[in-house]
Design an enzyme around this catalytic site. Structure first.
Site, PDB file in Angstrom:
ATOM      1  N   SER B  97      47.351 129.337  21.219  1.00  0.00           N
ATOM      2  CA  SER B  97      47.004 129.136  20.008  1.00  0.00           C
ATOM      3  C   SER B  97      47.433 130.145  18.944  1.00  0.00           C
ATOM      4  O   SER B  97      48.551 130.721  19.282  1.00  0.00           O
ATOM      5  CB  SER B  97      45.493 128.848  19.550  1.00  0.00           C
ATOM      6  OG  SER B  97      45.133 128.321  18.578  1.00  0.00           O
ATOM      7  N   ASP B 349      48.156 117.403  21.342  1.00  0.00           N
ATOM      8  CA  ASP B 349      47.669 118.672  20.577  1.00  0.00           C
ATOM      9  C   ASP B 349      48.397 118.519  19.099  1.00  0.00           C
ATOM     10  O   ASP B 349      49.523 118.631  19.051  1.00  0.00           O
ATOM     11  CB  ASP B 349      48.037 119.850  21.248  1.00  0.00           C
ATOM     12  CG  ASP B 349      47.616 121.121  20.380  1.00  0.00           C
ATOM     13  OD1 ASP B 349      46.588 120.980  19.361  1.00  0.00           O
ATOM     14  OD2 ASP B 349      48.014 122.136  20.641  1.00  0.00           O
ATOM     15  N   HIS B 374      44.929 120.957  23.283  1.00  0.00           N
ATOM     16  CA  HIS B 374      45.241 122.468  22.958  1.00  0.00           C
ATOM     17  C   HIS B 374      45.099 123.327  24.104  1.00  0.00           C
ATOM     18  O   HIS B 374      44.157 123.643  24.743  1.00  0.00           O
ATOM     19  CB  HIS B 374      44.119 122.909  21.633  1.00  0.00           C
ATOM     20  CG  HIS B 374      44.764 123.681  20.868  1.00  0.00           C
ATOM     21  ND1 HIS B 374      45.931 123.971  20.323  1.00  0.00           N
ATOM     22  CD2 HIS B 374      43.997 124.864  20.264  1.00  0.00           C
ATOM     23  CE1 HIS B 374      45.929 125.072  19.486  1.00  0.00           C
ATOM     24  NE2 HIS B 374      45.109 125.564  19.654  1.00  0.00           N
TER      25      HIS B 374
END
Lengths: 404, 404
Positions: B97, B349, B374
């Site tokens: 991320s 995602d 994710h």
């Protein structure tokens, strides 16, 4: 082929960075098919807080190499959107000295913005323990050694001559007169300042030992060290005679144009190089270890003394230097993953001690100019240019043409 | 071969960066011959000014990606000198991320410090106009579409149902009760908050749509969107019945473990992700354009509104966002001169919308995990892992082994 754009990163000595233009000149003009040569110089207008810029650490905080690089990034983007035709043109960063470091570092950190960099006389390794601290002054010494018999030796002997005279008031008076000083020496402590000032003068002469009349730091004749050495042939003279000759030598540096009525020890170079900014940077991230031993060089022995620097920095600016940061930030000698940088160095230039003088890879290239002083290759072409600098420029351009 | 050291750049949401250790775990443990897996997480202790860290812009000023990278540099140097045997070991940056962006950017900016980076679910292109602003929400929508008949359509219809009810006080009361809200809705403006909260919930479900029980943002069952969609089969129900089903769906997200007596719209994820820090960053450099059109996605149409963001940022933090800076700093799509970065992205995602999903060069590699949400690849191995994520991990390690 699109036009090339050159961003020249010159000595960056004001907090924040640089305004610009001084377009299209210099040696590249007749050698490549283009140009905007953007000379990003230290101009008064580039002070981000005007007269406040040097007032305190809150304002000086912006005076870092990282900020300068970020400013270049924003500047290039701005120019690409405002100069007709610039949008898709490749850009090359060019700089000399500290500007050369910035040019190299800019390519390293913003490779999407410049296809490559020419880093002239950029001492990117004069940090930490990457190079011996004494090489810088031994190069200065070699320049004087090669420029006249007895020359380096005369300078080496001058320190003791000053020491001998500075123990008496009469001696201090004599020194003040002999060196035509604007402010007379009042103590043996002042004699230390005299010696430092002389040392800096010899160093500066080594940097600007160009093959033709020039005025980079001061107006000077061609091969100024040879001229200076004409006064310094006999190192065995008695103290006063020796120092009178030393005066003739420094007087040539400070008073070549004539008309100077006294010599001011507080000035070694012209003010335009922004000494204050440089000193501040030397007190934060640009910590360059230097030392002398009096054997491999013509100076009084002096060890590298970080603690003394740190105290001085704290006294002057309320900051402490951070000697390892530049290594962490820019990689020290571990830079082989980068590409498209030409490092040029002059064999006469003391800064070559901390420069890249051997190829690192196929695209990190070292060019040495044996007869060159400090970034001679970036100066305008001159009929008196040695072959070595002419060839260096041709080679630099050859590499640049491969970048796109 | 020397040992490898991994620096894992996790979500960096406090000003300045990160303390560390949480060594040696996760999926790499049994796959490579070493390690120290350093999980650089957001811990309370990493707040550089303690409770003052978020107090004003003077302190928040340090909360930038550049500062985080510089902190990693200093941290790595420190670890190399303090962990026995670490000095000459290669280091790899790993992150997911925002941490994945930091890992990629760290390799770009400090290639002398890490031999490479694994950037998992790192939306480095969700800036400027590099990717369409609507893809993010259309991926969320596809996740729901694929997870049950009528599911996405039920959600699309829920907005009007809420709009219809929120025009009367009785309707607002009914909504407050139906959604078990801790603070009842008092105006149609509050109904906008309800819709935003629901939207964020669907987005979060898409991020954590993992193939097994997990609790990344909330404790959840395997394939939580499929579970949620079991409540959302009939989009043609009357408003109240439809919304009662929507409540069942969000209640699964917020109350899967049971024991929650009311739902708090002010919380969408756990507090530990440091929302406040992220919002500040979104108001300075991390400006990620997002939009919906209600056609390619199941949300109410909403254009990207930079001016509204800017006003909100000014109101909250007294700062204005600088949307082009990340592009200037990190190169946007023009990153081909870098090397040794694996970008992994999950097909489920929404952040893959701004990720690198095609190889850029022989050493800038994209790995797509069709069944992954994710940064699934960075999670512990699990018997329910799809083949695609197992293969992705094997490939990631294969590339890492080539870096030295």
């Amino acid at each position: 082929m699109d036009q090339y754009y050159f961003i020249q990163a010159m000595k960056e000595t004001s907090p924040g960075s640089a305004t610009i233009p001084v377009l299209c000149g210099m040696w590249l003009k007749n050698l490549m098919p283009c140009w905007y040569l953007l000379n990003i110089d230290i101009m008064e207008e580039s002070l981000p807080f005007g007269n406040e810029s040097f007032s305190d650490s809150k304002h000086l905080n912006y005076l870092t190499s990282e900020q300068a690089l970020a400013d270049f990034a924003v500047l290039i983007e701005y120019l690409k959107t405002t100069i007709a035709g610039a949008r898709y043109s490749p850009v090359i960063a060019i700089g000399g000295s500290y500007g050369g470091m910035l040019a190299a570092w800019f390519r390293m950190k913003y490779p999407h913005m410049v296809v490559g960099a020419l880093a002239a006389s950029a001492p990117i390794w004069q940090f930490g323990d990457l190079v011996p601290c004494g090489t810088y002054f031994s190069i200065v010494t070699n320049d004087f050694r090669k420029s006249g018999t007895g020359c380096a030796e005369s300078i080496r002997n001058s320190w003791n001559a000053i020491n001998n005279l500075s123990v008496t008031d009469a001696g201090l008076q004599w020194l003040s007169k002999a060196f035509l000083l604007c402010s007379p020496l009042r103590s043996s402590q002042d004699a230390v300042l005299l010696k430092n000032w002389l040392s800096e003068t010899w160093v500066n002469l080594a940097m600007v030992n160009y093959p033709y009349k020039a005025d980079f730091l001061q107006p000077l004749p061609a091969w100024p060290i040879q001229e200076v050495c004409k006064f310094l042939k006999d190192p065995s003279l008695p103290d006063k005679l020796l120092l009178q000759n030393v005066f003739q030598a420094v007087n040539l540096y400070y008073n070549y144009s004539g008309g100077v009525s006294c010599l001011d020890m507080s000035e070694t170079a012209t003010k335009s190089l922004g000494q204050m900014g440089w000193y501040y940077q030397a007190c934060t991230e640009m910590v360059m270890p230097m030392c002398t031993d009096g054997v491999n060089d013509m100076f009084e022995p002096q060890k590298w003394d970080f603690d003394a620097l740190s105290e001085e920095c704290y006294r002057l600016w309320n900051v402490r230097p951070r000697p390892s940061w530049i290594l962490s930030m820019y990689g020290g000698k571990n830079i082989s993953s980068h590409s498209n940088i030409v490092f040029s160095n002059g064999g006469l230039d003391p800064w070559s001690a901390g420069g890249v003088t051997q190829n690192i890879s196929d695209s990190l290239i070292a060019i040495v100019i044996p007869d060159g002083a400090h970034h001679l290759d970036l100066r305008s072409r001159n009929p008196l240019d040695p072959k070595s600098v002419q060839q260096a420029r041709a080679l630099e351009i050859c590499y640049m043409k491969q970048w796109n």
